[in-house]
Design an enzyme around this catalytic site. Sequence first.
Site, mmCIF file in Angstrom:
data_model
loop_
_atom_site.group_PDB
_atom_site.id
_atom_site.type_symbol
_atom_site.label_atom_id
_atom_site.label_comp_id
_atom_site.label_asym_id
_atom_site.label_seq_id
_atom_site.Cartn_x
_atom_site.Cartn_y
_atom_site.Cartn_z
ATOM 1 N N PHE A 183 -34.208 -14.927 13.826
ATOM 2 C CA PHE A 183 -33.074 -15.859 13.835
ATOM 3 C C PHE A 183 -31.784 -15.100 13.507
ATOM 4 C CE2 PHE A 183 -36.918 -18.124 12.535
ATOM 5 C CZ PHE A 183 -36.977 -19.131 13.475
ATOM 6 N N ARG A 185 -28.156 -13.447 13.723
ATOM 7 C CA ARG A 185 -26.866 -13.614 14.376
ATOM 8 C C ARG A 185 -26.280 -12.242 14.642
ATOM 9 N NH1 ARG A 185 -24.401 -17.098 9.692
ATOM 10 N NH2 ARG A 185 -25.870 -15.717 8.650
ATOM 11 N N ASN A 257 -32.067 -23.048 18.003
ATOM 12 C CA ASN A 257 -30.874 -22.635 18.738
ATOM 13 C C ASN A 257 -30.260 -23.802 19.506
ATOM 14 O OD1 ASN A 257 -30.692 -20.069 17.846
ATOM 15 N ND2 ASN A 257 -31.451 -19.080 19.699
ATOM 16 N N LEU A 299 -19.681 -26.589 12.788
ATOM 17 C CA LEU A 299 -18.831 -27.728 13.151
ATOM 18 C C LEU A 299 -17.416 -27.240 13.453
ATOM 19 C CD1 LEU A 299 -19.798 -30.668 10.738
ATOM 20 C CD2 LEU A 299 -20.261 -30.462 13.189
ATOM 21 N N ALA A 301 -14.701 -26.643 15.833
ATOM 22 C CA ALA A 301 -14.346 -26.977 17.215
ATOM 23 C C ALA A 301 -13.601 -25.813 17.853
ATOM 24 C CB ALA A 301 -13.473 -28.233 17.233
ATOM 25 N N GLY A 306 -21.033 -19.044 23.249
ATOM 26 C CA GLY A 306 -21.432 -18.090 24.286
ATOM 27 C C GLY A 306 -22.407 -17.122 23.672
ATOM 28 N N CYS A 309 -27.623 -15.448 23.224
ATOM 29 C CA CYS A 309 -28.739 -16.325 22.844
ATOM 30 C C CYS A 309 -28.564 -17.773 23.284
ATOM 31 C CB CYS A 309 -28.934 -16.285 21.334
ATOM 32 S SG CYS A 309 -29.835 -14.828 20.821
ATOM 33 N N ARG A 376 -21.483 -10.841 26.653
ATOM 34 C CA ARG A 376 -22.357 -11.671 27.479
ATOM 35 C C ARG A 376 -22.000 -13.152 27.303
ATOM 36 N NH1 ARG A 376 -28.121 -9.281 25.899
ATOM 37 N NH2 ARG A 376 -26.967 -8.700 24.023
HETATM 38 C C1 UDX Z 1 -27.236 -17.354 17.503
HETATM 39 C C2 UDX Z 1 -27.989 -18.015 16.339
HETATM 40 O O1 UDX Z 1 -27.066 -18.347 15.296
HETATM 41 C C3 UDX Z 1 -29.088 -17.108 15.828
HETATM 42 O O2 UDX Z 1 -29.814 -17.754 14.806
HETATM 43 C C4 UDX Z 1 -29.990 -16.763 16.998
HETATM 44 O O3 UDX Z 1 -31.061 -15.937 16.606
HETATM 45 C C5 UDX Z 1 -29.196 -16.099 18.105
HETATM 46 O O4 UDX Z 1 -28.142 -16.973 18.504
HETATM 47 P P1 UDX Z 1 -25.324 -15.533 17.767
HETATM 48 O O5 UDX Z 1 -25.464 -15.719 19.237
HETATM 49 O O6 UDX Z 1 -25.218 -14.159 17.237
HETATM 50 O O7 UDX Z 1 -26.546 -16.219 16.992
HETATM 51 O O8 UDX Z 1 -23.986 -16.290 17.358
HETATM 52 P P2 UDX Z 1 -23.509 -17.463 16.404
HETATM 53 O O9 UDX Z 1 -22.817 -16.894 15.246
HETATM 54 O O10 UDX Z 1 -24.586 -18.429 16.147
HETATM 55 O O11 UDX Z 1 -22.404 -18.119 17.348
HETATM 56 C C6 UDX Z 1 -22.745 -18.556 18.663
HETATM 57 C C7 UDX Z 1 -21.531 -19.046 19.403
HETATM 58 O O12 UDX Z 1 -21.107 -20.305 18.884
HETATM 59 C C8 UDX Z 1 -20.310 -18.133 19.322
HETATM 60 O O13 UDX Z 1 -19.719 -18.074 20.594
HETATM 61 C C9 UDX Z 1 -19.417 -18.825 18.318
HETATM 62 O O14 UDX Z 1 -18.062 -18.535 18.532
HETATM 63 C C10 UDX Z 1 -19.723 -20.283 18.593
HETATM 64 N N1 UDX Z 1 -19.501 -21.190 17.454
HETATM 65 C C11 UDX Z 1 -20.219 -21.041 16.303
HETATM 66 C C12 UDX Z 1 -18.592 -22.235 17.562
HETATM 67 O O15 UDX Z 1 -17.931 -22.408 18.599
HETATM 68 N N2 UDX Z 1 -18.445 -23.092 16.504
HETATM 69 C C13 UDX Z 1 -19.161 -22.977 15.354
HETATM 70 O O16 UDX Z 1 -18.966 -23.815 14.450
HETATM 71 C C14 UDX Z 1 -20.072 -21.906 15.244
#
Ligand code: UDX
Length: 476
Positions: A183, A185, A257, A299, A301, A306, A309, A376
């Site tokens: 999991f 990030r 996810n 949360l 906005a 992207g 994952c 990506r």
């Molecule tokens: C995610 C999961 O969090 C992780 O547990 C899993 O194993 C892989 O996918 P990651 O892709 O590294 O991790 O990014 P994360 O920090 O979760 O953010 C994902 C996307 O959501 C980013 O583009 C981020 O900018 C966006 N995001 C995140 C938001 O737009 N708002 C939020 O409140 C949180």
Amino acid sequence: MPHPPDAQPPILSSQSGAERAVRPPGAAQRVTIVGAGYVGLNTGAVLAYLGHAVTLVDRDAGRVAELRAGHSPIYEHGLTEMLARTQAVTTYSVDLVGAVGEADLIVIAVGTPARANGEAETAFVEAAAAEIALGLRGGREYVVVVKSTVPIGTSRRVEAVIARGLRQRGVEARVRYASNPEFLREGRALHDTLYPDRIVVGSEDPQAVECLRELYRPLLDQTFEPPPLLPRPRGFTPPPLMVTDPTSAEMIKYAANAYLATKISFINEMAGLCQRVGADVDEVARGMGLDARIGPQFLQAGIGWGGSCFPKDMRALQAVAAEYDYSLPIVQAACAVNTRQREHVLERLQEVLKVLRGRHVAVLGLSFKPHTNDVRDSPGLDIVTRLVQRGAYVRAHDPVALDQARAAHPELDVEWYESLDGVDALVLATPWPEYLELDWAEVARRMRQPVVMDGRNALPAAALRAAGLLHIGVGR
Ligand code: UDX
């Protein structure tokens, strides 16, 4: 024989003749990790740091050479230092068959790229399983762990592929199986490995579970000395080891996810309504997040999610559902809202600038989130593409991901540099810290029109207003 739920499974194998490494609890294990990509490298570095003897195998000879020379092929906070620290107990190899014979535990962490229909490609996982079968030794005992994010049921296929391979060679080895999703990030992968919320193990074999419990013992008890760059969070409580069946373990990864991505899309959907009724979505999120049942995380906005994952896993989950003739309307809607968020940026710009064609727009931030060079499925890069398609002149900037962005879109007619001179609008796509502290008076002086689209609601609104800039947020 399965153990009754309450009984402690034996440390020693009951298999007669099987040579099993007898280890005291928490003792070092010989771990071979197949795939020195994102998951494999971070997992390997942490396991080595915890004292295990790690062999990292990758078929990319260039990558292996780089690692041997002490260079990290990926940009990840603390990884270079961690690899340097664990160099002595880590072996890097391209020879998978040769690297598994002596191992106690073999972790499959190869990539599962998306197929055209969204399904996760398991060819690399199965190829790894077939090669593992070629390297296992007769009379020995192994635990094979699937860490790659795989379609439901893949662990079973890995088992079948290895069993077939051993049969063909006429080799008798005792192989136990477990699914152990990660999991992590990006940008926080080492932190998340050292200080996880939970460790999930899916297995029908109590001894495989025990082997993983011992592997992760220092994490479960938090007995390790934190690396200087990755201090233990204050008040951190040791994580539980959740034991379940392999199929549920595979499902947990996808469901978690999908839930997180949906949570973001939900607040983004509310943002659209906030904007129309005159509410501030950040205030709404704050008020929602104070409800302990909802919680404040994910949360924020903005222009949406992207990365490597969420988009891929959302598609893969729908592909799995389709296989079972089942639909996932919530997951589908979360994806649709996410795409709409990107288009929303162009709509807002169009509202103020009227025409986009011929306008000069600066886009700040091309990695899909800060502290990574991964582009990506990056919302920022997607917005660049959409702006170019509408005939705008784009200047794109990122503190670390410019090369990656350029390589991902060599066809884009974009100026990859940071000058804001004469631009009609500026879009913040990725909230890198340096962007939040720009000299806004200077920015205003250089821009032709004072339009700033804050795609992450991250910029200091008062400072921008004071500089005479029009600050457009999401859902405000
Ligand atoms: C995610 C999961 O969090 C992780 O547990 C899993 O194993 C892989 O996918 P990651 O892709 O590294 O991790 O990014 P994360 O920090 O979760 O953010 C994902 C996307 O959501 C980013 O583009 C981020 O900018 C966006 N995001 C995140 C938001 O737009 N708002 C939020 O409140 C949180």
